[in-house]
Motif scaffolding. Structure first.
Motif, mmCIF file in Angstrom:
data_model
loop_
_atom_site.group_PDB
_atom_site.id
_atom_site.type_symbol
_atom_site.label_atom_id
_atom_site.label_comp_id
_atom_site.label_asym_id
_atom_site.label_seq_id
_atom_site.Cartn_x
_atom_site.Cartn_y
_atom_site.Cartn_z
ATOM 1 N N LYS A 191 38.704 -9.562 21.225
ATOM 2 C CA LYS A 191 38.241 -10.747 21.932
ATOM 3 C C LYS A 191 36.758 -10.603 22.241
ATOM 4 C CE LYS A 191 39.449 -13.736 25.880
ATOM 5 N NZ LYS A 191 40.384 -13.910 27.016
ATOM 6 N N GLU A 192 35.983 -11.670 21.983
ATOM 7 C CA GLU A 192 34.536 -11.635 22.224
ATOM 8 C C GLU A 192 34.072 -12.932 22.863
ATOM 9 O OE1 GLU A 192 32.765 -8.887 18.558
ATOM 10 O OE2 GLU A 192 32.646 -11.074 18.465
ATOM 11 N N GLU A 193 33.085 -12.813 23.725
ATOM 12 C CA GLU A 193 32.373 -13.987 24.199
ATOM 13 C C GLU A 193 31.151 -14.174 23.300
ATOM 14 O OE1 GLU A 193 30.748 -15.997 28.337
ATOM 15 O OE2 GLU A 193 30.691 -13.811 28.125
ATOM 16 N N GLN A 194 30.961 -15.380 22.808
ATOM 17 C CA GLN A 194 29.862 -15.626 21.877
ATOM 18 C C GLN A 194 29.028 -16.824 22.309
ATOM 19 O OE1 GLN A 194 31.500 -16.046 17.917
ATOM 20 N NE2 GLN A 194 32.080 -13.882 17.777
ATOM 21 N N LYS A 195 27.745 -16.750 21.973
ATOM 22 C CA LYS A 195 26.806 -17.854 22.162
ATOM 23 C C LYS A 195 26.087 -18.052 20.830
ATOM 24 C CE LYS A 195 25.971 -16.442 26.963
ATOM 25 N NZ LYS A 195 24.946 -16.000 27.944
ATOM 26 N N CYS A 196 26.133 -19.276 20.317
ATOM 27 C CA CYS A 196 25.537 -19.515 19.009
ATOM 28 C C CYS A 196 25.223 -21.000 18.847
ATOM 29 C CB CYS A 196 26.471 -19.028 17.895
ATOM 30 S SG CYS A 196 27.999 -19.978 17.774
ATOM 31 N N SER A 197 24.839 -21.385 17.641
ATOM 32 C CA SER A 197 24.554 -22.794 17.363
ATOM 33 C C SER A 197 25.813 -23.568 17.015
ATOM 34 C CB SER A 197 23.549 -22.917 16.209
ATOM 35 O OG SER A 197 22.322 -22.338 16.571
ATOM 36 N N GLY A 198 26.912 -22.872 16.831
ATOM 37 C CA GLY A 198 28.168 -23.520 16.490
ATOM 38 C C GLY A 198 29.018 -22.611 15.618
ATOM 39 N N LEU A 199 30.314 -22.779 15.701
ATOM 40 C CA LEU A 199 31.256 -21.957 14.952
ATOM 41 C C LEU A 199 31.820 -22.769 13.789
ATOM 42 C CD1 LEU A 199 32.635 -19.092 15.245
ATOM 43 C CD2 LEU A 199 34.552 -20.311 16.294
ATOM 44 N N LEU A 200 31.836 -22.172 12.597
ATOM 45 C CA LEU A 200 32.436 -22.801 11.427
ATOM 46 C C LEU A 200 33.710 -22.069 11.041
ATOM 47 C CD1 LEU A 200 29.436 -23.510 9.000
ATOM 48 C CD2 LEU A 200 30.762 -25.174 10.315
ATOM 49 N N VAL A 201 34.780 -22.811 10.842
ATOM 50 C CA VAL A 201 36.038 -22.276 10.348
ATOM 51 C C VAL A 201 36.287 -22.992 9.027
ATOM 52 C CG1 VAL A 201 38.494 -21.972 10.822
ATOM 53 C CG2 VAL A 201 36.852 -21.955 12.716
ATOM 54 N N TYR A 202 36.321 -22.266 7.900
ATOM 55 C CA TYR A 202 36.294 -22.961 6.618
ATOM 56 C C TYR A 202 37.223 -22.353 5.567
ATOM 57 C CZ TYR A 202 32.973 -19.246 5.214
ATOM 58 O OH TYR A 202 32.380 -18.041 4.939
ATOM 59 N N THR A 203 37.661 -23.208 4.646
ATOM 60 C CA THR A 203 38.536 -22.841 3.540
ATOM 61 C C THR A 203 37.706 -22.532 2.293
ATOM 62 O OG1 THR A 203 38.673 -25.107 2.739
ATOM 63 C CG2 THR A 203 40.281 -24.451 4.425
ATOM 64 N N GLY A 204 38.419 -22.230 1.198
ATOM 65 C CA GLY A 204 37.715 -22.054 -0.074
ATOM 66 C C GLY A 204 37.011 -23.318 -0.510
#
Length: 426
Positions: A191-204
């Motif tokens: 488990k992690e706390e993250q700060k970024c521009s956005g998270l991408l969850v993607y398929t092939g």
């Protein structure tokens, strides 16, 4: 695949930008008045509209004269009333994913409505190419089963919402693009706390899309049928210099959970119609769907990205090297092309390079940038590059990237040889 005969076909149109603009402005005269200072934009939009109307007519009159034809706004209701054994998405990639969200297990074909201006990474045919396949009962095609991602969002009040399955990607980010995206992410006990521009969850299917513009990243594109998905945190930040996150760029074989710490949203396949609220303390669970998307594609496109989607042929004629690239230059494993070309051009007597695109079906913007890098590298050594056999749709990609003037284009190899001979004499 064996011959197939589809008796109940529906073609789903996408409204052209010209049609949407005309509806927005109310009349043609109002539209022309608004665009009078940008005549080239108006002309380009109108030209694309006319090509798409021509493609619609071609499908209706020559490919599927007995099919049903609807705009996307009418598709969902009609699908509830009638049964179909084939769905045709006529438009671009964005339209394809919209249609794909509704087809369930019905085979789907993506037809590019304007290949002159759109490369259509998810689209398999033009109207003319599809006509040939229909005439041959799809003997030159096969059905791929593309992986999908299901998402369930649980809100602080206990309400649960299942999103539509994602064909390409989900974007999790702060609703204000100027603010940092903050969340907790969990996977297989980490488990992690993250700060970024956005998270991408993607398929092939999404691995040659938005993610291709993100750097650095661990993984190249992968096949649309692979039984996993990837997760990538864009521009991730840490107060500790050199700190390495475990869950910033990884392959997921199991469920991934994200807990929001922002006034955020989850967008499925970049569609405004598929945007879900993701406020603080909401949980989103992502996993591979048990269902797949059945997509009819040309045979031999390659089942994995290890089976490269392109072929390279090369030959030498005196001081000129000719490299022919066939197939598709996706946004992924292109380093082999770069290395092949530069290796062939090492010898000092090899002064000229011809890259033959006559059998290239698709090129991504990353592929074009790679060709530009090759040209600039050879230019430093006073070596010339010419491109031949570039199709109108691929030429348009060069134009859209502002690179039409960066290369010498010729219709054939003999014309390129004449150009090099003229430079040698001057």
């Amino acid at each position: 695949m064996p011959k197939l005969f589809f008796s109940k076909v529906i073609v789903v149109w996408k409204r052209t930008k010209f049609e949407l603009d005309l509806e927005s402005f109310g009349s043609l005269s109002a539209y022309e008045r608004v665009t009078k200072d940008k005549p080239e934009v108006y002309e380009r939009t109108l030209a694309s509209h006319e090509r798409q109307i021509s493609s619609r007519k071609y499908l209706r009159e020559r490919v599927f004269p007995n099919a049903d034809f609807v705009f996307r706004e009418e598709f969902e209701d009609l699908l509830k009333k009638k049964k179909y054994d084939l769905v045709i998405s006529h438009g671009g990639d964005n339209h394809f994913t919209y249609v794909a969200h509704q087809v369930a297990n019905i085979p789907l074909i993506g037809v590019n409505s304007d290949p002159f201006t759109s490369v259509g990474a998810l689209l398999s045919y033009t109207a003319e190419e599809l006509e040939k396949e229909v005439q041959q009962s799809f003997i030159g095609s096969e059905i791929e089963q593309w992986s999908l991602i299901t998402t369930q969002i649980e809100y602080p009040d206990g309400t649960k919402v299942d999103t539509v399955p994602a064909v390409c990607e989900l974007s999790i980010r702060n609703n204000s693009p100027d603010l940092t995206s903050r969340y907790w992410i969990s996977y297989q006990g980490t488990k992690e706390e993250q700060k970024c521009s956005g998270l991408l969850v993607y398929t092939g299917a999404g691995s040659t899309g938005w993610i291709s513009s993100c750097f650095p990243k661990k993984f190249p594109p992968f096949a649309k049928q692979e039984p996993y998905f990837h997760v990538y945190a864009r521009e991730i930040r840490s107060k500790q210099t050199g700190y390495e996150f475990s869950l910033a760029d990884f392959r997921a074989l199991d469920e991934v959970e994200v807990i929001s710490e922002m006034n955020g949203g989850i967008a499925v396949d970049s569609l405004t119609e598929r945007h879900y609220s993701f406020p603080p303390y909401s949980k989103a669970r992502f996993k591979l769907s048990n269902d797949t998307l059945s997509v009819v594609v040309p045979k031999g496109r390659g089942k994995t990205m290890q089976e490269l989607p392109y072929e390279i042929e090369r030959e030498k004629v005196n001081g000129t090297v000719i490299v022919q690239i066939k197939g598709r230059m996706e946004s992924g494993p292109l380093d082999k092309i770069t290395q092949t070309i530069l290796d062939e051009m090492v010898a000092p007597e090899r002064k000229h390079l011809i890259i033959d695109f006559s059998e290239l079906r698709y090129i991504s913007s990353l592929g074009i940038r790679m060709i530009l890098d090759v040209k600039l590298s050879l230019q430093k050594k006073s070596k010339d590059v010419a491109l031949v056999g570039v199709s109108s749709s691929i030429a348009q990609v060069f134009h859209l990237l502002g690179l039409s003037g960066a290369f010498q284009f010729f219709e054939s190899r003999p014309e390129a040889f004449q150009y090099f001979e003229g430079k040698n004499k001057s």
